[in-house]
Design a protein around this motif. Structure first.
Motif, short mmCIF file in Angstrom:
data_model
loop_
_atom_site.label_atom_id
_atom_site.label_comp_id
_atom_site.label_asym_id
_atom_site.label_seq_id
_atom_site.Cartn_x
_atom_site.Cartn_y
_atom_site.Cartn_z
N GLY A 26 -19.02 104.87 62.52
CA GLY A 26 -19.31 105.45 61.46
C GLY A 26 -19.16 106.67 61.97
N LEU A 27 -19.62 106.85 63.71
CA LEU A 27 -19.90 108.39 64.08
C LEU A 27 -18.59 109.19 65.03
CD1 LEU A 27 -23.05 107.66 66.02
CD2 LEU A 27 -22.95 109.60 64.14
N THR A 28 -18.21 107.39 65.74
CA THR A 28 -16.96 107.89 66.28
C THR A 28 -16.20 108.33 65.25
OG1 THR A 28 -17.02 106.03 67.94
CG2 THR A 28 -14.46 106.78 67.47
N LEU A 29 -15.56 107.68 64.15
CA LEU A 29 -14.87 108.25 62.58
C LEU A 29 -14.73 109.68 62.47
CD1 LEU A 29 -12.69 107.96 60.52
CD2 LEU A 29 -14.15 107.03 59.21
N GLY A 30 -16.58 110.31 62.42
CA GLY A 30 -16.88 111.52 62.13
C GLY A 30 -15.80 112.56 63.31
N LEU A 38 -10.46 117.49 60.04
CA LEU A 38 -11.37 117.40 58.94
C LEU A 38 -12.60 117.20 58.97
CD1 LEU A 38 -7.81 113.89 58.63
CD2 LEU A 38 -8.21 117.09 58.09
N THR A 39 -13.51 116.42 57.82
CA THR A 39 -14.91 116.60 58.07
C THR A 39 -15.24 115.49 57.04
OG1 THR A 39 -15.14 118.07 55.73
CG2 THR A 39 -15.53 118.50 58.55
N ALA A 40 -16.46 114.72 57.21
CA ALA A 40 -16.83 113.20 56.02
C ALA A 40 -18.25 113.67 56.18
CB ALA A 40 -16.08 112.43 57.20
N ASP A 41 -18.10 112.93 54.91
CA ASP A 41 -20.41 112.42 55.07
C ASP A 41 -20.13 111.16 55.61
OD1 ASP A 41 -21.56 114.90 54.19
OD2 ASP A 41 -19.82 115.23 53.07
N ILE A 42 -21.26 110.85 56.17
CA ILE A 42 -22.05 109.63 57.11
C ILE A 42 -23.01 109.43 56.67
CG2 ILE A 42 -22.24 108.12 59.55
CD1 ILE A 42 -20.43 110.29 60.15
N ALA A 330 -8.38 108.32 61.14
CA ALA A 330 -8.39 109.74 61.77
C ALA A 330 -7.08 110.03 61.77
CB ALA A 330 -9.02 109.50 62.68
N GLU A 331 -6.22 109.18 62.66
CA GLU A 331 -4.96 110.05 62.60
C GLU A 331 -4.31 109.93 61.21
OE1 GLU A 331 -2.82 110.05 66.04
OE2 GLU A 331 -4.86 111.33 65.85
N LEU A 332 -4.27 108.44 60.32
CA LEU A 332 -3.24 108.53 59.76
C LEU A 332 -3.93 109.33 58.62
CD1 LEU A 332 -3.39 104.62 58.86
CD2 LEU A 332 -1.33 106.39 59.66
N LEU A 333 -5.15 109.55 58.29
CA LEU A 333 -5.15 110.82 57.37
C LEU A 333 -4.84 112.28 57.60
CD1 LEU A 333 -8.85 109.78 56.40
CD2 LEU A 333 -7.05 109.42 54.84
N ALA A 334 -5.48 113.04 59.48
CA ALA A 334 -4.45 113.83 59.85
C ALA A 334 -2.83 114.30 59.72
CB ALA A 334 -5.06 114.48 61.34
N ALA A 335 -1.69 113.24 59.51
CA ALA A 335 -0.88 113.03 59.91
C ALA A 335 -0.59 112.69 58.60
CB ALA A 335 -0.41 111.74 60.19
N GLY A 336 -1.31 113.71 57.19
CA GLY A 336 -1.11 113.75 55.91
C GLY A 336 -0.86 112.39 54.72
N GLY A 337 -1.86 111.52 55.22
CA GLY A 337 -2.26 110.94 54.12
C GLY A 337 -3.51 110.54 53.33
N ARG A 347 -0.99 101.36 54.70
CA ARG A 347 -0.97 101.33 55.91
C ARG A 347 -1.85 101.44 57.08
NH1 ARG A 347 3.17 100.25 58.62
NH2 ARG A 347 4.29 102.69 59.61
N TYR A 348 -3.20 101.29 57.26
CA TYR A 348 -4.11 101.20 57.55
C TYR A 348 -4.11 100.06 57.95
CZ TYR A 348 -8.87 100.27 59.08
OH TYR A 348 -10.75 99.72 59.19
N GLN A 349 -4.14 98.90 57.03
CA GLN A 349 -4.63 97.97 56.81
C GLN A 349 -3.02 97.17 57.85
OE1 GLN A 349 -5.89 95.42 53.32
NE2 GLN A 349 -4.21 94.07 53.44
N ASP A 350 -2.26 97.64 57.50
CA ASP A 350 -1.20 96.61 58.37
C ASP A 350 -1.16 96.78 59.22
OD1 ASP A 350 0.42 96.02 55.45
OD2 ASP A 350 1.58 97.55 55.42
#
Length: 418
Positions: A26-30, A38-42, A330-337, A347-350
């Motif tokens: 969770g902390l690494t993802l944040g 981007l931001t997230a709530d943990i 994080a990469e997928l979301l930042a790339a327009g996901g 795509r993440y699961q794949d």
């Protein structure tokens, strides 16, 4: 109050990401999301950050990502880089196979990033320090999860209610988010258990090669240990035995009788017994794994880390693959996901499912190799020793993995196919 993201969902408003669990994943993802704008709530159930367990071994597939997040110097300051990886006969102490790690810069040269032994509390401090409390909510235990349209509804035991566009379950082996996604527990006892601890180096006068990461192998048991801390002044050990046959406790821990921790190591090398007896042992840890999941997502909820692929620790990849998961998301979301979350979680699961399943299976196989009984005969033991001598060739693919590069390659393939 929950923070907002600079990314936009399909509705055009700021993307709301809720991460359940404030552990390593969770902390690494944040941090990874923040690095990408981007931001997230943990949401962490504990009132304060406190990792379960003693220490963690971080291999290059994780340390390269933590260095990219700007944590390299802070991590190096609290970690020990092992001199070698050594496999030993548990009873005689003979070196079966050895591979340089820090010595000669061999590991960094091969994989482009370091291998570290670090106390979990120190790793957590490095991660939380990088996050500086941004978006972190302590004392939030998830009570209920539901989806209404494209919005996820979260209710917490403290009475808080939150809406999110995407929920990421980084909430461990017994994950409430996984239960919502799969409809069941999907976790089982492995049939093995462990004794563990962190021992001051001064209490281990018989220990050879004190700063190496070492596996001591024997019938139905093994001991793993490595030095931790910026001064390499402590040793983390993890002693695994077959059994008990069933696990009746609802907790990970079960009490033991005096001396029970030594039962699986009778006749082993004095350094092993010395380490096991250096600290009082009053309980054993049951080792649990998740069964392979057909799907990691449902609606706008998705899993990461142990909630998706808890594995036996014999490759030391639990934390490392969790960090890979975080970077991939994080990469997928930042790339327009963020504009097509349904496609993003698929795509993440794949990208993650096959690799983590392969490591899970390999950890089971490694358990069998480490615990070979004498009854298999000298030929099988010799073949085991030969496998350990080929460790870098057979398992280097785990350490060479580059999560960010894999996402980039997948994006390029998607672009060509469009």
């Amino acid at each position: 109050m929950p923070s907002t993201s600079s990314a936009q969902s399909s509705s055009g408003r700021a993307l709301r990401v809720a991460v359940i669990g404030g552990g390593i994943g969770g902390l690494t993802l944040g941090l990874a999301l923040r690095r990408r704008g981007l931001t997230a709530d943990i949401y962490e159930q504990a009132a304060e950050l406190a990792e379960i367990g003693a220490a963690v071994a971080l291999s290059a597939n994780a340390t390269r990502e933590l260095e990219r997040l700007g944590l390299g110097p802070a991590l190096d300051a609290v970690s020990t880089e092992p001199t070698e990886l050594i496999f030993r006969d548990g009873r005689s102490g003979a070196r079966v196979a050895a591979h340089p790690v820090r010595d000669g810069g061999a590991y960094r040269t091969r994989f482009g990033a370091p291998y570290y032994g670090v106390h979990r509390a120190d790793l957590q401090k490095v991660l939380s320090g990088g996050l500086a409390g941004a978006g972190l909510h302590l004392g939030h235990r998830l009570a209920a999860l539901d989806q209404r349209g494209d919005v996820m509804m979260l209710a917490f035991e403290n009475g808080a209610e939150v809406e999110a566009d995407l929920v990421i379950g980084g909430d461990g082996v017994r994950s409430p988010v996984r239960r919502w996604i799969t409809g069941g527990e999907k976790v089982r006892y492995s049939g093995t258990s462990a004794f563990r601890g962190v021992v001051p180096m001064g209490l281990l006068p018989s220990l050879p090669d004190r700063q190496a990461i070492q596996f001591w192998m024997g019938p139905d048991a093994h001991l793993l240990h490595y030095a931790i801390g910026g001064e390499a002044d402590s040793v983390n050990f993890f002693a695994v035995v077959e059994g008990p046959g069933t696990w009746t406790s609802e907790r990970w821990l079960a009490g033991i009788a005096p001396g029970e921790h030594r039962a699986g190591f009778s006749g082993w090398h004095p350094a092993v017994i010395e380490m096991l007896d250096a600290l009082p042992q009053t309980q054993r840890w049951g080792l649990f794994v998740t069964d392979p999941l057909r799907r990691w997502h449902r609606g706008r909820a998705v899993l990461m880390g142990d909630s998706a692929h808890a594995m036996l620790p014999h490759h030391g990849q639990g934390a490392n693959t969790t960090i890979e998961d975080a970077v991939t998301l994080a990469e997928l979301l930042a790339a327009g996901g963020a504009r097509d979350l349904d496609r993003t979680v698929r795509r993440y699961q794949d990208l993650r499912q096959a690799r983590t399943r392969t490591i899970q299976r390999s950890a089971w196989a490694t358990n069998r190799l480490l615990h070979l009984p004498d009854s298999v005969g000298p030929g099988a033991l010799a073949r085991r020793d030969a496998r350990m001598a080929r460790f870098p060739e057979d398992f280097g693919w785990i350490h060479a993995f580059d999560a960010r590069a894999v996402v980039g390659k997948a994006a390029a393939e998607d672009s060509r196919a469009a």
